[in-house]
Structure formats: C-alpha cells, structure tokens
Design an enzyme around this catalytic site. Structure first.
Site, PDB file in Angstrom:
ATOM      1  N   ARG A  87      -4.785 -11.588  -1.210  1.00 48.12           N
ATOM      2  CA  ARG A  87      -4.637 -11.137  -2.600  1.00 48.12           C
ATOM      3  C   ARG A  87      -3.236 -11.533  -3.069  1.00 48.12           C
ATOM      4  NH1 ARG A  87      -2.962  -5.542  -4.806  1.00 48.12           N
ATOM      5  NH2 ARG A  87      -3.087  -6.020  -7.010  1.00 48.12           N
ATOM      6  N   HIS A 131       0.793  -8.713 -12.256  1.00 47.22           N
ATOM      7  CA  HIS A 131       1.504  -7.835 -11.322  1.00 47.22           C
ATOM      8  C   HIS A 131       2.941  -7.709 -11.836  1.00 47.22           C
ATOM      9  CE1 HIS A 131       1.362  -6.174  -6.969  1.00 47.22           C
ATOM     10  NE2 HIS A 131       2.494  -5.751  -7.517  1.00 47.22           N
ATOM     11  N   GLU A 176      -1.815  -1.770 -10.895  1.00 50.46           N
ATOM     12  CA  GLU A 176      -1.131  -0.489 -11.111  1.00 50.46           C
ATOM     13  C   GLU A 176      -0.507  -0.326 -12.490  1.00 50.46           C
ATOM     14  OE1 GLU A 176       1.727   0.342  -8.068  1.00 50.46           O
ATOM     15  OE2 GLU A 176       0.282   0.157  -6.450  1.00 50.46           O
ATOM     16  N   ASN A 304      -4.978   1.324  -4.566  1.00 52.17           N
ATOM     17  CA  ASN A 304      -3.745   1.170  -3.796  1.00 52.17           C
ATOM     18  C   ASN A 304      -3.334   2.568  -3.363  1.00 52.17           C
ATOM     19  OD1 ASN A 304      -3.935  -1.451  -4.669  1.00 52.17           O
ATOM     20  ND2 ASN A 304      -2.037  -1.470  -5.846  1.00 52.17           N
ATOM     21  N   TYR A 306      -0.627   4.760  -0.948  1.00 50.46           N
ATOM     22  CA  TYR A 306       0.551   4.801  -0.083  1.00 50.46           C
ATOM     23  C   TYR A 306       0.823   6.201   0.473  1.00 50.46           C
ATOM     24  CZ  TYR A 306       1.660   0.015  -1.358  1.00 50.46           C
ATOM     25  OH  TYR A 306       1.602  -1.343  -1.504  1.00 50.46           O
ATOM     26  N   GLU A 377      -4.199  -2.277  -1.533  1.00 50.67           N
ATOM     27  CA  GLU A 377      -2.843  -2.221  -0.968  1.00 50.67           C
ATOM     28  C   GLU A 377      -2.678  -0.979  -0.116  1.00 50.67           C
ATOM     29  OE1 GLU A 377       0.570  -2.444  -3.626  1.00 50.67           O
ATOM     30  OE2 GLU A 377      -0.433  -4.017  -4.772  1.00 50.67           O
TER      31      GLU A 377
HETATM   32  C1  BGC Z   1       3.170  -2.358  -5.711  1.00 49.30           C
HETATM   33  C2  BGC Z   1       3.910  -3.411  -4.935  1.00 49.30           C
HETATM   34  C3  BGC Z   1       5.083  -2.768  -4.203  1.00 49.30           C
HETATM   35  C4  BGC Z   1       4.538  -1.716  -3.266  1.00 49.30           C
HETATM   36  C5  BGC Z   1       5.596  -1.013  -2.424  1.00 49.30           C
HETATM   37  C6  BGC Z   1       2.938  -1.093  -4.925  1.00 49.30           C
HETATM   38  O1  BGC Z   1       2.888  -0.007  -5.752  1.00 49.30           O
HETATM   39  O2  BGC Z   1       1.966  -2.874  -6.206  1.00 49.30           O
HETATM   40  O3  BGC Z   1       4.327  -4.422  -5.790  1.00 49.30           O
HETATM   41  O4  BGC Z   1       5.861  -3.688  -3.519  1.00 49.30           O
HETATM   42  O5  BGC Z   1       3.920  -0.720  -4.035  1.00 49.30           O
HETATM   43  O6  BGC Z   1       6.505  -0.346  -3.220  1.00 49.30           O
END
Ligand code: BGC
Length: 477
Positions: A87, A131, A176, A304, A306, A377
């Site tokens: 991607r 992006h 995002e 995405n 995290y 992601e």
């Molecule tokens: C973004 C990336 C970023 C990653 C880590 C994501 O929210 O799409 O561009 O590098 O987070 O911060």
C-alpha cells in the site's frame, strides 16, 4: 511482553486464512524525497516543515528515504520480504503540481514504473490517492476548509484512474481524514498548522466529500480495482463511570470515529450528546446530495488501528503524548493514560485486545453496511539507534505485530467475538523508517532500518520474522 507470548511463526501462519493479504503500507511524503526533481509542486507539508519548531530536531523531509531514486531497491526488499501487497500513496502535487490545471507526465511516469515493478515482483498494488500532501496552492486557498478542494481532488483522481486503472488492484481514496482535521486544522501540530478547534469540522466534511467524488470518478473511469477508504479508529472509553467522563468520551468518539464511519457507511452524521451539540455546529456545511455521494457502497473498508483511547473530563494535561498539543488544553477534556499497558516509543499503549474490541464495535455499529475489512495500517515505533552496525533485535516490534495480527485473527475466526467481520488482510506500518510527520526522524516504525545520513537500508529482526511468517504459510504441511 516477551517474544514467547506471541507463539511461533508456524502457529500464526497456520491461522492465516487462504487469500488473507499480508502487506506493508507507506506514504509518498514520508519516503520519497525529491521534492521538485520531476516537476513536483510543493505541498502544504513542505511549507509546514520549514516553520521553526514544527518538526522535532528541525528534520527536513526533502530527501526522506530517497525512495524516489531507490524504488528498485525498495521493491527488491519487498520481494525478499515476500509480501502479497504494497500500500503506497500517490503524491497529488507530483501528479498535478498546483492541485489544478496541468498534469505532470513525469510524475505519472514514476508511479507507472513503480506499479509495473510491483506487478512483475508478484506484489499487488494498493494505491492511496491522498495521504496528507495537499498541494500548497490549494492550501493557500483554504485547503480542506474550502469545498473547492474536494472538487479539485476528483479531477486529479480521474487522471490517476485513467493512467493506472488497468493495474491497481485496490484503491484507497483517502488516508485518515480524521488526522488531517484534528492534527492539521483543529490543533495545528500537523500541516497546515491551523488552530481552529471545533471550527475545523468543515475540513472533515470536505475531505469526506472528496472521498465521495473520488469514488464516483474511479467508477466512471471504469477502474478494475476495488475501492475503499482508510480511516483511523480507536475504541474510546471514559476514564471513569462519572457522567462527565462519559459525556466527554462520547463526544470524543464522535470526533474521532463516528463522523467518518457514520458518514461513509450510514450516510449521516452522528448525533453528539445534547450538551455538546454546539461544538459540532460547523459540520452544518452539508449540502443536499453530499451524504449520498459520501456513502456510496464500497468494496472494502480500511481500518488503521494503533491504540485505544481513554478520555477524562476536565482540562489537560494529557497523560499520553499524542494529546499534548497546546490547543488541547483549551478543551474541557483530556486523554488519560492506560496504566496497565506498556507503551511504544511514541508513548502509545500497546493494547492488541482492543483491536478485537474495535472490530466488534464496527460490526455492532454498522452491521451489513460494513464491507469486508482490511487493517490498512498497524505498527509501532521503538527507540533505535540512528546508525547501526550489526543486527537490530526489535523483538518489541515482533511482539507488537504478532499480538495484533493474532488478536485480529482470533476475533474474526470461528467463535471469535467479531466472527461476522470479514477480515481480508493486515498491512504493517511500515517498510522503512521514515519521516514521521511532526516527529521527523525521531520515531522509527520500519521493518527496515534507514540510516538518514547514508540512506543505507538494514532489515531488522522484525523483517526476518515477517518473512518467516510469509514463508511458513506457503510451505506444504
Ligand atoms: C498515518 C501514518 C503515520 C502513522 C504513525 C498513521 O496515522 O497514516 O502516516 O506515519 O500513523 O504515526
């Protein structure tokens, strides 16, 4: 967390369903460099990065990983890694330097070659159309606060569709939009550095409109690939059961998750808790027909993920670094810490079980309106040296990836809490250490270490782990 908790590569590989995509994700601005070499125009991020104090250590994105000149080497690395899909993002100002008017053939040619190289290497291209690198000229005209940017975006998308529509297998319209709205227009810690707080919400609507117009442009161009969007989502929880914490958490959930997913999947904006209604006033820029465009059916939904978020009532200070923008101290809530979790280099809680919670929450909220899902992601930064000489033992990253992938597979497998979600793949953020936006080169997320003085690439242990996972799954039992 130890590598032991994550189980063996063979066990994890055995749980990958046939056809499940493993990939890596990246973004043009974070890796390419070569700002003007082929006629690329400046983006809002080029300008923002020059502002004193905007980027940690005043790091410059001008060269980044020099991927523009090293794409061959990087595709070879991906082939060695054995991924199914890559991607990447197309840079709007490389393809259309001013964001309107002429198309830059040389910019299109760069991606044309990249796509052909990927296909020749047996790697399926997933192209993101936006992006975060808004052309500077458009940013000067208000950027995403200006409805016109959405219309312009669709024109650029048509040019990309015409050139690459025969080969790109998955299209992501936007990455995002929430991050651009909150970090860029509300808090000012990302480009374009505006501090509009709740008045930034038109930027959300116009990006979503841009998404809708892009979907229409891609379909009209007859692209062969599947079409979706990538949104960042985090389960949001109140710090306590108090009414004020719950109201603030609900409002933040609207701001972070629901505005985007409700609009795209349900064709409506969510109702915030009544006392906070005035905060969301500026979303009233919606015209007739906008939400129909925004909610056209998609082939997939990109998530995405995290880390999860906990919200407490009362002004800051934030207890997790992501929430420390000065503007955040002006709102009557703050991000609270999840004490029970270890944290990444960024200070983000490592909470893989919340990925399962998120998948459940998406299905509960959107039911049949939720198309098949890709995790587009997921990944983590950890402190690593700038220069290396020998192996990079990033077992914390291996654990992070194994745990997140493991939880996602368990949740969506038979008897899992989200077994009714069709999960089709997981993309690791990211292949190369790169320009991590406002954090410059200080946060390393790559499976491959990059020395930003020599640009030398050195695969980390996580690279070999991911390769072993790919190999184990293709091995005959
Ligand atoms: C973004 C990336 C970023 C990653 C880590 C994501 O929210 O799409 O561009 O590098 O987070 O911060």
């Amino acid at each position: 967390m130890t590598a032991q908790d994550t189980g063996s590569v063979e066990d994890l590989a055995a749980r990958l369903r046939p056809g499940f995509t493993l990939g890596v994700a990246a973004a043009a601005f974070q890796i390419e460099g070569s700002v003007t070499a082929d006629g690329r125009g400046p983006s809002g991020w080029d300008a923002f990065a020059q502002k004193p104090g905007a980027i940690v250590d005043a790091d410059s994105p001008t060269i980044a990983c020099d991927h523009y000149n090293r794409a061959d080497e990087d595709v070879t690395l991906m082939q060695e890694l054995g991924i199914d899909s890559y991607r990447f993002s197309l840079s709007w100002p490389r393809i259309q330097p001013g964001g309107k008017g002429g198309i830059n053939r040389r910019g299109l040619d760069f991606y044309d070659r990249l796509i052909d190289k990927l296909l020749a290497a047996g790697i399926s291209p997933m192209a993101t159309l936006f992006h975060w690198d808004t052309p500077l000229e458009l940013e000067h005209a208000g950027g995403w606060m200006n409805r016109d940017t959405a219309e312009r975006f669709a024109v650029y998308c048509s040019a990309a569709a015409e050139r690459f529509g025969d080969r790109v297998e998955h299209w992501v319209t936007m990455n995002e939009p929430v991050s651009v709205t909150l970090q860029g227009y509300a808090l000012g810690v990302h480009a374009p550095g505006r501090q509009l707080l709740f008045d930034a919400l038109p930027a959300a609507h116009h990006q979503l409109l841009g998404h809708g117009l892009a979907v229409r442009a891609l379909r009209e161009a007859g692209v062969k690939g599947q079409i979706g969007i990538s949104n960042m989502h985090s389960p949001v929880r109140p710090a306590s059961n108090s009414l004020s914490d719950r109201l603030m958490a609900q409002s933040f959930d609207v701001l972070l998750n629901r505005i985007y997913a409700d609009a795209v999947l349900l064709g409506q904006y969510p109702r915030p808790p009544l006392p906070m209604k005035p905060w969301f006033r500026s979303l009233g820029t919606v015209r007739d027909g906008d939400l129909e465009l925004i909610s056209q059916p998609l082939d997939f939904y990109g998530l995405n993920y995290y880390y999860p978020i906990k919200v407490a009532a009362g002004r800051g200070p934030a207890e997790i670094p992501t929430g420390t923008a000065v503007e955040m101290t002006k709102v009557p809530f703050h991000l609270a810490a999840y004490q029970e979790y270890e944290t990444t280099g960024f200070g983000w809680p490592v909470a893989p079980e919340h990925l399962a919670v998120l998948l459940r929450e998406m299905k509960d909220r959107y039911g049949d309106a939720l198309p098949p899902v890709y995790i587009t992601e997921g990944g983590a930064s950890f402190p690593e040296p700038s220069h290396v000489d020998g192996p990079i033992r990033d077992h914390n990253r291996i654990s992070y990836l194994a745990e997140h992938l493991g939880h996602a597979l368990t949740a969506t497998g038979p008897g899992g809490i989200a077994e009714d979600v069709e999960l089709r793949g997981y993309y690791v953020w990211t292949l190369l250490d790169n320009f991590e936006w406002a954090a410059g080169y200080s946060q390393r997320f790559g499976l491959v270490h990059v020395d930003f003085d020599t640009l030398e690439r050195t695969p980390k242990d996580s690279f070999y782990w991911f390769r072993a996972l790919e190999r184990a799954r293709h091995r005959e039992p």
